[in-house]
Every structure is written in C-alpha cells, then in structure tokens.
Design an enzyme around this catalytic site. Structure first.
Site, PDB file in Angstrom:
ATOM      1  N   ASP A 126       0.860  -1.194   0.000  1.00  0.00           N
ATOM      2  CA  ASP A 126       0.000   0.000   0.000  1.00  0.00           C
ATOM      3  C   ASP A 126       0.893   1.239   0.000  1.00  0.00           C
ATOM      4  O   ASP A 126       1.793   1.363   0.830  1.00  0.00           O
ATOM      5  CB  ASP A 126      -0.905  -0.005   1.235  1.00  0.00           C
ATOM      6  CG  ASP A 126      -1.973   1.076   1.132  1.00  0.00           C
ATOM      7  OD1 ASP A 126      -3.133   0.717   0.893  1.00  0.00           O
ATOM      8  OD2 ASP A 126      -1.627   2.259   1.272  1.00  0.00           O
TER       9      ASP A 126
ATOM     10  N   ASN B  50      -2.087  12.915  -3.894  1.00  0.00           N
ATOM     11  CA  ASN B  50      -2.993  13.351  -4.966  1.00  0.00           C
ATOM     12  C   ASN B  50      -3.515  14.759  -4.705  1.00  0.00           C
ATOM     13  O   ASN B  50      -3.585  15.605  -5.602  1.00  0.00           O
ATOM     14  CB  ASN B  50      -4.174  12.381  -5.064  1.00  0.00           C
ATOM     15  CG  ASN B  50      -3.874  11.233  -6.001  1.00  0.00           C
ATOM     16  OD1 ASN B  50      -2.978  11.338  -6.836  1.00  0.00           O
ATOM     17  ND2 ASN B  50      -4.594  10.144  -5.870  1.00  0.00           N
TER      18      ASN B  50
ATOM     19  N   ASP C 227      -0.252   9.300 -10.287  1.00  0.00           N
ATOM     20  CA  ASP C 227      -0.101   8.202 -11.256  1.00  0.00           C
ATOM     21  C   ASP C 227       1.382   7.886 -11.490  1.00  0.00           C
ATOM     22  O   ASP C 227       1.789   6.725 -11.617  1.00  0.00           O
ATOM     23  CB  ASP C 227      -0.772   8.568 -12.573  1.00  0.00           C
ATOM     24  CG  ASP C 227      -2.282   8.571 -12.457  1.00  0.00           C
ATOM     25  OD1 ASP C 227      -2.930   9.073 -13.392  1.00  0.00           O
ATOM     26  OD2 ASP C 227      -2.810   8.063 -11.460  1.00  0.00           O
TER      27      ASP C 227
ATOM     28  N   GLU D 277      -4.432   2.227  -4.703  1.00  0.00           N
ATOM     29  CA  GLU D 277      -2.984   2.271  -4.478  1.00  0.00           C
ATOM     30  C   GLU D 277      -2.484   0.982  -3.824  1.00  0.00           C
ATOM     31  O   GLU D 277      -1.358   0.947  -3.317  1.00  0.00           O
ATOM     32  CB  GLU D 277      -2.623   3.479  -3.615  1.00  0.00           C
ATOM     33  CG  GLU D 277      -3.165   3.444  -2.199  1.00  0.00           C
ATOM     34  CD  GLU D 277      -4.556   4.062  -2.095  1.00  0.00           C
ATOM     35  OE1 GLU D 277      -4.964   4.406  -0.985  1.00  0.00           O
ATOM     36  OE2 GLU D 277      -5.231   4.186  -3.133  1.00  0.00           O
TER      37      GLU D 277
END
Length: 704
Positions: free
Chosen positions: A578, A586, A595, A621
């Site tokens: 993770d 983000n 990304d 993620e």
C-alpha cells in the site's frame, strides 16, 4: 376556425391594439443582435434582458385581460393568452409562459376547442420538464395522451409518449422510459414526421446509454444527428452533438468528446440559443473537471449558471454549482467551493434531485476532511454514500468510499477502514469492467457499420456481375437463332456479336478484379480485428497505468497457485503493498503526479522481484505480490528489499513534500494457517494495516 369569424369589429380593433402594445413593450427597446454576436457573456445578458421583458409582457397582458377581457369574449381572451404564451416562451420565460398557457387551456376547455387545448397541454408539459417539475409534467403528459387518443390526433399521442419517456428516465424508471420512447418512435414514423423522429431517436439513445447498451446508444445518437443533417435543419444539432460527446466521455475517448462538445457550442451560437449554450457549457465543464482542467471548468460552469439562473432553470443551476465547487476544490479555494456546494445542496433537496444532492454532499465532505473536521466529513460522506447508492452514481460513490476509508484509518477504526476499502475495490473493479465493455461495444458498433457498408457494396457488385452474365446468355441465344440465316448475314452478325462479347468479357474481368480487391481489403480488416482482439485481451488482464496484472487476472493466478501449494504441501507467501499517504499526494500534487508515483513504484518492484513471482493491482494504491514456494522468512527478506528500493527510487521523484514510501503486509500459508484465498488476503490486509498503524514505510508479517 379563424378568429375573425368570432369577433365583431370593435373586438378585433381592441385585440390589435393590445397585440401592438405587447410587441412594443417587449421589443421596442432592444438593439439589433446577430448570431455572430452570441458569446457566453452575451447569452447571460440576453437571458436576463429577456426575463425583464417577459415580466413587462405579463403585466401588460394581465392588465389588458382584466380591463377589456369582457369586451374580447372568451375566444378573444384565448387568442390573446396564446400570443402572450408564444412570446414569453420565445423569450425563455418559463414561469410566465406557463401562466399564459394555463389560461389558454382553461379557455379552450370551456369553448370545446380541442386543437388549442392539446397545444396548451403540449406547451405546459415541455415547460414543466424544463423547470424540473416532474410530477406536474407526468400528470399533464398523461392528460395530453388521453385527449390525443380520444380525438385520434397521432402526432399529439407521439409527443405525449415522448414526454412520459423523458419523465420516466429522469426518475430512473428505464424500462418504462424505453417502452414510451419506442411507442413514440412508431407513431412518428407512421406520420412520416422526420423532425419528431430525430428527437425520439436522441431520447431513446439516452435511455439505452443509461441501460448500459452503449453500442445501441451510440448508433441511435448518430442516426438522430444524420437525420437532422439530411433535413437541412440546424435546430437541436447541439443536443445531438452533446449527447454523442457524453457517450465518448463515458469510454474516455477525450479527443472525440472534445470535438463533439465544441460542435455543440458552435451549433448553439449559430442558433442564437442561450438555453442550449448553457446546456453545452455545463456538460463541457463537467468533462473538463474529469480531465483535470479546473480553470476551464470553473469558467464554463459559471457562464452556464449565469444563463440558467436568468431563465429560472433550477436543476441545471444546482448541477452547475456542483461543478463550480469541484473546480474550486482542485484550485485550493475551499471557502468559495463550500458556498457553491451549499447552494447546490439546498436546490438538490428542494427538487429531490439525487445527482445534485449526492454530488454536493460528497464534495462538502472532502472540504471538511481537508480542514480536519472528521465528524462533519463523516456526516456529509455517509449521507452522500446513501444518496449516490440510491441513484446508482458509481464513480462518485467510489470516491466517497475512499474518503470514508481515510477517515476510518485516521481514527484507528481498522475494521471499518477494511470494509470501506473492500467496498471501494469491488466497485472500482465493476467500473473498470463496465468501461472495458463499453469500449469493446463501441469498437464492435463501428466494425459492424463498416462491415454492413462493405456487404452492401459487395452485393451491388454481385448484382452487376449477374446482370452481365444474363446478358451474355441472351447474346448466345441470339447467335444460335441467327445460324439459320444467310451465310454472309450470319458472318456479319457473328463478327458484331463477337466484338460485343469481348467488351462484356473485359467488363466482367474488371468487375472480378474489383471483387478480388474488395476481398483482399476485407481479409486485411479481419486481420486488423484479430490484432485488436489480442490487444483488448492484453488490456483486459493488465492495469493500463502500471502494466501489472489487473485485479481479476491477479486473483485467478493467485487462486491457481494457492490450489497447487495446498495440493503439493508447499508454502506460498503473499505481500500486500500500500502506497503511504497516497490521498495526500494526490491532493497536494494532483492525480497525474500520483499516477507517476504508482507507475514508478511498481516498476521498481517488478525489477527486484525473484523469477516466478508475480505482481498485480488489487485496487487503487494497493498491489499484491504472489511468491509461490517461498516461506515467510524468505519472503520477508525480499519484502524488505522491495521496500528499501522503492523508498530509494521514489525519493527523488518530483517535488513532493514527503518522499513517497510503501507499507507491506506479509502473510504465508504455513504461518497464517490460511486454507482459502479470502483468508490469505485477509491476513495480508490485517498485516498492512498494522504496518500503517506502526508508522508506515515498513514490512509487518501477519501474526495470528
């Protein structure tokens, strides 16, 4: 019957004076405007000016009806109200127009004037739909259908079926909506009403889009657009372009979506239609928010809201406030965003509009979460999850699940966090599968159209060849008949026929060559389709961002390896990876940077895995590494190496405030005692949450 047959000369003169007063009060102060002058700002100003004019018209009409209505008589009052209704509707004044058409319906019912009664009902249904009053629209459309059937007026029946279909779709009753629109299409075609047929095709396409029949939806929208073009009319082309753009938006074809949105805006400018421009701007703003262009989205959404507020279109004002809030959040202007979203929430609740209400609650929850107010964020997000779930808005629902998972982690509610993570992962998997299916449906639709055109061309060529062959046979019969004639005449005839035969033979050879060339092109198209199918399969088992296996293929591979390990007695280890603080990454740097972090991190993981190990994207993620034949101790060494290499490799990426890292939960068959796929994944899930609770950027093995 003409009005002149019902009014005496005094009443005619009075009605003429009133009509002249209405026209002067409405248009005497307006400067000349041209289609090329229309811009979003001009459209908003024009809509506001039109509303002021409409109020003046209404006051003049009511005063005239009160003062000299008795002199005009009921027929004259009907005609006066009808002209006012047409004027108000042309100005985009929905409320004032509805009042005028209500008066027309009342007078027409009293006079037994069926034509005017049906016209008034038709206008009132359209106005009720425009202002979002679906209960009123449904009631009046049902009355319109009853009156139309009673008097055998087919076009009015078609209109009523279409209206009922629109109401049913907006209420989420999609099967009923399709039934009504198909009935309307049959009636329009029976009357050879091409304009009405184009409108029904467009509405039916929207229903099929909501039903998930994407290929049929795209086909119907394109048919509607081509039909309108064939009629040489520019009216409502913007709606067709906008609907096609929304379909391309669903399959993430950004280029085609932009082209069709721009075409919709150009058409609304050409028609000098502020209301159509507002619709195109609002849809384009939502699309711009989706692709991350917040500045453009904010500009277009504000322009659309200004126009819709001027004409009283409250549902669209609410939707545009949601888009304004989304753009302002991305631009970091949370206070302004909260004001716009609060206004949207008020409108959504007043209209019982789930899309507006759910969207406003979702983004208000995001603002509260970013401000650190977890209690308010939880309240907004839980309400958003309920409303979005009822409305079936899955993309926004996935975003709400992610935010609730983040709150649960921050407050130490690991079980709740795991539940939200699983719900989000399942919904994301469903969305990915739906999107892939839509893309495949679009490709299939295009290929089937091309194949149908090719078949028609081949059939035409076959008919031509058959015609030539029949001509050749007739020629041979004629030659046989001429054998009994004079020798010289026979020779001359044979010479003449021979030349004709040679010409026909050359034509036949040419046609055969054309057929062969078409067959070659068809084979090439089939080969290209096979290549596309192979590419689609590869795309169907891999994650497009990281090139790792996607969730579905990963779980199938893991299930096979688990079955082999259990049957052979070998061990099997699993790593659940993770990315730490990914939501914050983000929010701070944008989704494109996020990304890059995922793609670079998984590239490093794949580089340092041992032969025989495999990696796949579990959701968002989260990624899973499967290590067949490796025990927990060996897997822990490899996991620690992966963690260190990712931390080292991502330490220099971009300009992040905190270097991106990963947390790894480790579980093995022998250590965890797992016997099923769910147990093994659950053990790794518990381990990774412990890693996050212990400070992140670490490897934690599962401990029973």
């Amino acid at each position: 019957m003409p009005i002149g047959q019902h009014l005496n000369p005094r009443r005619k003169r009075a009605l003429g004076v009133i009509a002249t007063a209405l026209l002067v009060s409405g248009f005497g102060t307006m400067d000349p405007l041209y289609a090329d002058d229309l811009s979003p700002t001009m459209a908003g100003q024009l809509a506001a000016s039109a509303q002021s004019i409409a109020v003046g018209l209404e006051n003049v009409w009511r005063g005239a009806d009160s003062l000299i209505g008795p002199m005009l008589g009921r027929r004259g009052r009907l005609q006066l109200a009808r002209h006012v209704g047409l004027l108000e509707q042309s100005l985009g004044a929905g409320r004032q127009a509805a009042e005028a058409w209500h008066a027309v319906a009342t007078h027409a019912a009293a006079l037994g004037d069926t034509a005017r009664l049906i016209e008034a009902l038709d206008r009132r249904v359209a106005l009720a739909l425009a202002r979002g009053d679906y209960d009123s629209a449904s009631t009046q459309a049902a009355e319109l259908l009853r009156q139309a059937r009673s008097h055998g007026i087919v076009r009015a029946q078609a209109a009523a079926e279409g209206y009922l279909g629109v109401v049913a779709r907006r209420r989420g009753q999609l099967d009923e909506a399709r039934t009504h629109q198909e009935a309307a299409l049959t009636l329009r075609r029976s009357q050879k009403d091409r304009v009405g047929e184009a409108q029904v095709l467009m509405n039916l396409g929207t229903v099929h889009r909501d039903l998930g029949d994407f290929a049929r939806a795209l086909e119907l929208q394109i048919d509607a657009l081509e039909l309108r073009r064939s009629l040489g009319s520019q009216e409502k082309l913007d709606l067709s372009y906008r609907n096609i753009a929304l379909l391309y938006r669903e399959i993430e074809d950004t280029e085609q979506a932009k082209l069709n949105f721009e075409a919709a805006l150009a058409s609304s400018r050409h028609n000098y239609d502020p209301q159509s421009m507002a619709g195109a701007l609002g849809s384009y703003a939502s699309f711009s928010n989706d692709i991350g262009d917040a500045t453009a989205a904010l500009t277009m959404a504000r322009q659309a809201r200004e126009i819709d507020a001027s004409i009283g279109n409250r549902p669209y004002v609410g939707l545009e406030n949601v888009e304004i809030g989304r753009a302002l959040i991305r631009l970091g202007r949370d206070d302004e965003a909260a004001a716009a979203l609060t206004e949207a929430l008020t409108i959504g609740r007043e209209l019982n509009h789930r899309e507006i209400t759910g969207g406003a609650l979702l983004h208000l929850g995001r603002i509260a979460l970013r401000a650190g107010n977890e209690a308010l964020a939880t309240e907004h997000l839980d309400a958003a999850i309920r409303v979005l779930g009822e409305a079936g808005l899955k993309s926004a629902l996935s975003e709400a699940f992610a935010a609730r998972e983040e709150i649960a982690i921050a407050s130490g509610q690991l079980a709740s966090a795991i539940d939200f993570a699983h719900r989000r992962a399942a919904l994301r998997e469903e969305l990915l599968g739906t999107r892939s299916g839509r893309q495949l449906a679009a490709l299939k639709s295009r290929y089937e159209r091309a194949d149908a055109d090719q078949r028609i061309r081949l059939l035409s060529l076959t008919n031509e060849v058959q015609s030539l062959r029949l001509g050749q046979q007739a020629l041979l019969r004629n030659i046989g008949i001429g054998v009994g004639g004079v020798l010289l005449l026979m020779l001359l005839l044979l010479l003449r026929r021979y030349r004709a035969t040679r010409a026909l033979y050359r034509a036949l050879q040419h046609k055969n060559a054309e057929i062969s060339a078409h067959e070659v092109r068809l084979e090439a198209a089939n080969a290209k389709l096979s290549t596309h199918a192979a590419e689609l399969y590869q795309a169907a088992i891999t994650d497009p961002l990281t090139s790792a296996y996607n969730r579905g293929h990963l779980l199938r591979q893991l299930d096979e390896n688990l079955a082999h390990a259990l049957s052979s007695g070998q061990d099997l280890s699993l790593l659940l990876i993770d990315f730490d603080h990914f939501k914050a990454i983000n929010d701070e740097h944008g989704h494109l940077f996020g990304d890059r972090v995922l793609a670079s991190g998984i590239q490093i993981v794949r580089q340092w895995l041992e032969p025989g190990d495999l990696v796949g994207r579990y959701g968002g993620e989260e990624f899973v590494v499967v290590m067949p034949g490796r025990d927990a101790a060996t897997a822990a060494v490899i996991a620690e190496r992966l963690r260190a290499k990712v931390a080292q490799g991502l330490g220099s990426i971009g300009e992040a405030r905190r270097p991106p890292t990963i947390s790894i939960g480790l579980a093995s068959l022998h250590e965890s005692g797992s016997r099923t796929l769910e147990d093994l994944l659950g053990a790794a899930d518990v381990a990774v949450y412990r890693a996050k609770a212990q400070g992140r950027n670490r490897v934690v093995p599962y401990a029973a």
